[in-house]
Design a protein around this motif. Structure first.
Motif, PDB file in Angstrom:
ATOM      1  N   THR A 148      45.196 -10.120  44.196  1.00  0.00           N
ATOM      2  CA  THR A 148      43.813  -9.650  44.301  1.00  0.00           C
ATOM      3  C   THR A 148      43.758  -8.133  44.385  1.00  0.00           C
ATOM      4  N   LEU A 149      44.701  -7.526  45.077  1.00  0.00           N
ATOM      5  CA  LEU A 149      44.745  -6.070  45.144  1.00  0.00           C
ATOM      6  C   LEU A 149      44.958  -5.475  43.756  1.00  0.00           C
ATOM      7  N   ASP A 150      45.882  -6.046  43.002  1.00  0.00           N
ATOM      8  CA  ASP A 150      46.104  -5.592  41.624  1.00  0.00           C
ATOM      9  C   ASP A 150      44.839  -5.768  40.784  1.00  0.00           C
ATOM     10  N   ASN A 151      44.179  -6.898  40.975  1.00  0.00           N
ATOM     11  CA  ASN A 151      42.979  -7.195  40.203  1.00  0.00           C
ATOM     12  C   ASN A 151      41.832  -6.244  40.546  1.00  0.00           C
ATOM     13  N   LEU A 152      41.719  -5.882  41.813  1.00  0.00           N
ATOM     14  CA  LEU A 152      40.708  -4.900  42.207  1.00  0.00           C
ATOM     15  C   LEU A 152      40.960  -3.563  41.514  1.00  0.00           C
ATOM     16  N   LYS A 153      42.228  -3.163  41.460  1.00  0.00           N
ATOM     17  CA  LYS A 153      42.578  -1.896  40.793  1.00  0.00           C
ATOM     18  C   LYS A 153      42.283  -1.981  39.293  1.00  0.00           C
ATOM     19  N   ALA A 154      42.578  -3.120  38.692  1.00  0.00           N
ATOM     20  CA  ALA A 154      42.302  -3.299  37.270  1.00  0.00           C
ATOM     21  C   ALA A 154      40.798  -3.263  37.012  1.00  0.00           C
ATOM     22  N   ALA A 155      40.030  -3.870  37.917  1.00  0.00           N
ATOM     23  CA  ALA A 155      38.578  -3.880  37.771  1.00  0.00           C
ATOM     24  C   ALA A 155      38.016  -2.470  37.877  1.00  0.00           C
ATOM     25  N   VAL A 156      38.506  -1.699  38.834  1.00  0.00           N
ATOM     26  CA  VAL A 156      38.057  -0.312  38.962  1.00  0.00           C
ATOM     27  C   VAL A 156      38.369   0.467  37.691  1.00  0.00           C
ATOM     28  N   MET A 157      39.552   0.276  37.149  1.00  0.00           N
ATOM     29  CA  MET A 157      39.930   0.955  35.914  1.00  0.00           C
ATOM     30  C   MET A 157      38.977   0.575  34.772  1.00  0.00           C
ATOM     31  N   GLY A 158      38.720  -0.720  34.639  1.00  0.00           N
ATOM     32  CA  GLY A 158      37.833  -1.176  33.574  1.00  0.00           C
ATOM     33  C   GLY A 158      36.413  -0.684  33.741  1.00  0.00           C
ATOM     34  N   GLU A 159      35.908  -0.739  34.956  1.00  0.00           N
ATOM     35  CA  GLU A 159      34.543  -0.299  35.211  1.00  0.00           C
ATOM     36  C   GLU A 159      34.408   1.217  35.044  1.00  0.00           C
ATOM     37  N   THR A 160      35.463   1.953  35.374  1.00  0.00           N
ATOM     38  CA  THR A 160      35.436   3.408  35.187  1.00  0.00           C
ATOM     39  C   THR A 160      35.294   3.746  33.706  1.00  0.00           C
ATOM     40  N   GLY A 161      36.041   3.040  32.874  1.00  0.00           N
ATOM     41  CA  GLY A 161      35.923   3.242  31.436  1.00  0.00           C
ATOM     42  C   GLY A 161      34.557   2.843  30.914  1.00  0.00           C
ATOM     43  N   ALA A 162      34.027   1.717  31.419  1.00  0.00           N
ATOM     44  CA  ALA A 162      32.712   1.245  30.980  1.00  0.00           C
ATOM     45  C   ALA A 162      31.616   2.230  31.366  1.00  0.00           C
ATOM     46  N   SER A 163      31.681   2.734  32.587  1.00  0.00           N
ATOM     47  CA  SER A 163      30.663   3.678  33.047  1.00  0.00           C
ATOM     48  C   SER A 163      30.667   4.945  32.193  1.00  0.00           C
ATOM     49  N   ASP A 188      22.976   1.279  17.389  1.00  0.00           N
ATOM     50  CA  ASP A 188      23.035  -0.180  17.232  1.00  0.00           C
ATOM     51  C   ASP A 188      24.452  -0.689  17.478  1.00  0.00           C
ATOM     52  N   LEU A 189      25.444   0.043  17.009  1.00  0.00           N
ATOM     53  CA  LEU A 189      26.828  -0.368  17.211  1.00  0.00           C
ATOM     54  C   LEU A 189      27.263  -0.156  18.662  1.00  0.00           C
ATOM     55  N   ASN A 190      26.739   0.875  19.300  1.00  0.00           N
ATOM     56  CA  ASN A 190      27.033   1.081  20.719  1.00  0.00           C
ATOM     57  C   ASN A 190      26.493  -0.069  21.562  1.00  0.00           C
ATOM     58  N   LEU A 191      25.330  -0.578  21.200  1.00  0.00           N
ATOM     59  CA  LEU A 191      24.760  -1.715  21.939  1.00  0.00           C
ATOM     60  C   LEU A 191      25.635  -2.959  21.788  1.00  0.00           C
ATOM     61  N   ILE A 192      26.141  -3.194  20.592  1.00  0.00           N
ATOM     62  CA  ILE A 192      27.036  -4.333  20.382  1.00  0.00           C
ATOM     63  C   ILE A 192      28.333  -4.137  21.162  1.00  0.00           C
ATOM     64  N   SER A 193      28.872  -2.930  21.143  1.00  0.00           N
ATOM     65  CA  SER A 193      30.073  -2.629  21.910  1.00  0.00           C
ATOM     66  C   SER A 193      29.845  -2.906  23.392  1.00  0.00           C
ATOM     67  N   GLY A 194      28.704  -2.478  23.901  1.00  0.00           N
ATOM     68  CA  GLY A 194      28.387  -2.724  25.302  1.00  0.00           C
ATOM     69  C   GLY A 194      28.274  -4.208  25.610  1.00  0.00           C
ATOM     70  N   ALA A 195      27.575  -4.938  24.753  1.00  0.00           N
ATOM     71  CA  ALA A 195      27.405  -6.376  24.972  1.00  0.00           C
ATOM     72  C   ALA A 195      28.747  -7.102  24.966  1.00  0.00           C
ATOM     73  N   LEU A 196      29.608  -6.752  24.028  1.00  0.00           N
ATOM     74  CA  LEU A 196      30.917  -7.408  23.953  1.00  0.00           C
ATOM     75  C   LEU A 196      31.739  -7.141  25.214  1.00  0.00           C
ATOM     76  N   GLY A 197      31.698  -5.910  25.712  1.00  0.00           N
ATOM     77  CA  GLY A 197      32.432  -5.586  26.927  1.00  0.00           C
ATOM     78  C   GLY A 197      31.921  -6.346  28.132  1.00  0.00           C
ATOM     79  N   GLU A 198      30.606  -6.446  28.239  1.00  0.00           N
ATOM     80  CA  GLU A 198      30.020  -7.147  29.377  1.00  0.00           C
ATOM     81  C   GLU A 198      30.278  -8.655  29.292  1.00  0.00           C
TER      82      GLU A 198
END
Length: 204
Positions: free
Chosen positions: A31-46, A107-117
């Motif tokens: 879970t600790l590893d997963n929290l770090k991975a989530a932070v990394m992913g969310e940082t990129g998404a933001s 339009d492509l940015n919106l698709i990119s966002g939707a796919l990531g989410e």
């Protein structure tokens, strides 16, 4: 197009949309590893959504720019929740630097966002929730759950914006400061994920 308010706050125990996709690509650690991975992913998404907001505004899509800004801020909420759990275990933990991102056509940015989410809500977070449950990490289960539910709404809003890209309106986006849920328009009373009242929401 809204997430309905239920009688009780949604959890993995009282909901049936927490299954993991059969072709999961998520690497699951502790879970600790997963929290770090989530932070990394969310940082990129933001960072990505902040760049997409700039591109949308430059291309004349003011409402979509505000939507990207709201979603970028929502990911910062998730980062804060996840990083706090990491720092409870590792006080010296330092959040990752945000990467440099650029937007392309909106339009492509919106698709990119939707796919990531969609990935986060159907694969990453459900996988992390199962591991947190196995390890008895109840705080992580709650944090991952709130993020997972918010991401599915983000995806829905991105697809709605994609479908209506040439028919923008002037509605605002309301961001829940507790879980990162976003509501388009002011026709709601509280967050359907964490029950935070409307008057606490940030408006974009």
């Amino acid at each position: 197009m809204t997430m309905k308010i239920r009688a009780e706050i949604p959890t993995p125990a009282n909901s049936t949309n927490f299954d993991i996709v059969p072709d999961s690509v998520t690497e699951v650690g502790s879970t600790l590893d997963n929290l770090k991975a989530a932070v990394m992913g969310e940082t990129g998404a933001s960072a990505k959504y902040a760049a997409f907001a700039e591109a949308a505004r430059a291309q004349g899509y003011e409402q979509i720019a505000r939507q990207f800004e709201a979603t970028s801020a929502a990911e910062q909420i998730h980062i804060g929740l996840e990083a706090a759990l990491i720092q409870a275990v590792e006080p010296d933990y330092v959040r990752p630097e945000a990467p440099q991102m650029e937007g392309i056509q909106t339009d492509l940015n919106l698709i990119s966002g939707a796919l990531g989410e969609i990935y986060e809500t159907s694969d990453m977070y459900p996988s992390f929730i199962v591991k947190a449950q196995e390890e008895g990490e109840t705080k992580a289960v709650q944090v991952f759950t709130r993020a997972k539910l918010a991401e599915s709404v983000h995806a829905e809003l991105y697809l709605d914006a994609y479908n209506n890209i040439d028919a923008e309106d002037d509605r605002a986006f309301y961001l829940c400061p507790i879980c990162g849920y976003i509501h388009k328009g002011d026709d709601f009373e509280k967050c359907p994920i964490c029950f935070c009242p409307k008057d606490k929401f940030q408006v974009f």
